[in-house]
Design an enzyme around this catalytic site. Sequence first.
Site, short mmCIF file in Angstrom:
data_model
loop_
_atom_site.label_atom_id
_atom_site.label_comp_id
_atom_site.label_asym_id
_atom_site.label_seq_id
_atom_site.Cartn_x
_atom_site.Cartn_y
_atom_site.Cartn_z
N GLU A 130 -9.00 2.59 -71.48
CA GLU A 130 -7.66 2.73 -70.94
C GLU A 130 -6.80 3.53 -71.92
O GLU A 130 -6.94 3.37 -73.13
CB GLU A 130 -7.01 1.36 -70.71
N HIS A 172 -11.35 7.41 -63.55
CA HIS A 172 -11.38 6.27 -62.63
C HIS A 172 -11.39 6.74 -61.18
O HIS A 172 -12.09 6.19 -60.33
CB HIS A 172 -10.18 5.36 -62.91
N ASP A 182 -6.03 7.57 -61.39
CA ASP A 182 -6.03 7.91 -62.81
C ASP A 182 -7.36 8.54 -63.25
O ASP A 182 -8.39 8.26 -62.64
CB ASP A 182 -5.68 6.68 -63.66
#
Length: 199
Positions: A130, A172, A182
């Site tokens: 992330e 993603h 994203d």
Amino acid sequence: MDQASRFPSRRRLLQGAALAAVPAALLPATRATARPRAVDYPLAEWVPASTSNYTAANRPATYPVDYVIVHVTQETFADTLAIFQNSAKKVSAHYVVRSRDGHIAQCVRERNVGWHAGNWDYNTRSIGIEHEGWVDKPEYFTDAMYEQSALLTSAICDRYDIPKDRKHILGHVEVPGADHTDPGPHWDWTRYVRLVNSA
């Protein structure tokens, strides 16, 4: 040296005894180091996700690791870590990269299956990273973030013999069945993959 300086005062002795009698729970907390004895990536800080938010495994023995999946948090760095530590959220990634300086937190050990891709098969076969920020705010994608994330991805690819290309380093949005967008249109894939390969 005079006698007073050679022997502790009675008052000092009594204060020490009183302090020793105070339960440890009442003393000011000393911050424990956030780094365990071993993390998978030596530059990462250990900030563990709740054990309710990932699946314990023994990868790559139980599942091969074939992909790195790039995410954008849609939250701040601190809020993302708090979400991963909340047992009710049922979500986690292996790593979180901070925008301003590229600082990396590891939340799930690589041997375990993070719940980040929204696709069980891809979760079992990937490492999720992330990145702090929002898909529509490219100012969050700093040089430090790109550089530190690329070093991390390169190390992961080396560890699991993953090709350093766009077939194996995915966004993603590219995961089958994903309902996320994203890392979004502002993520510079050309730059990122070049940095991964030059790391």
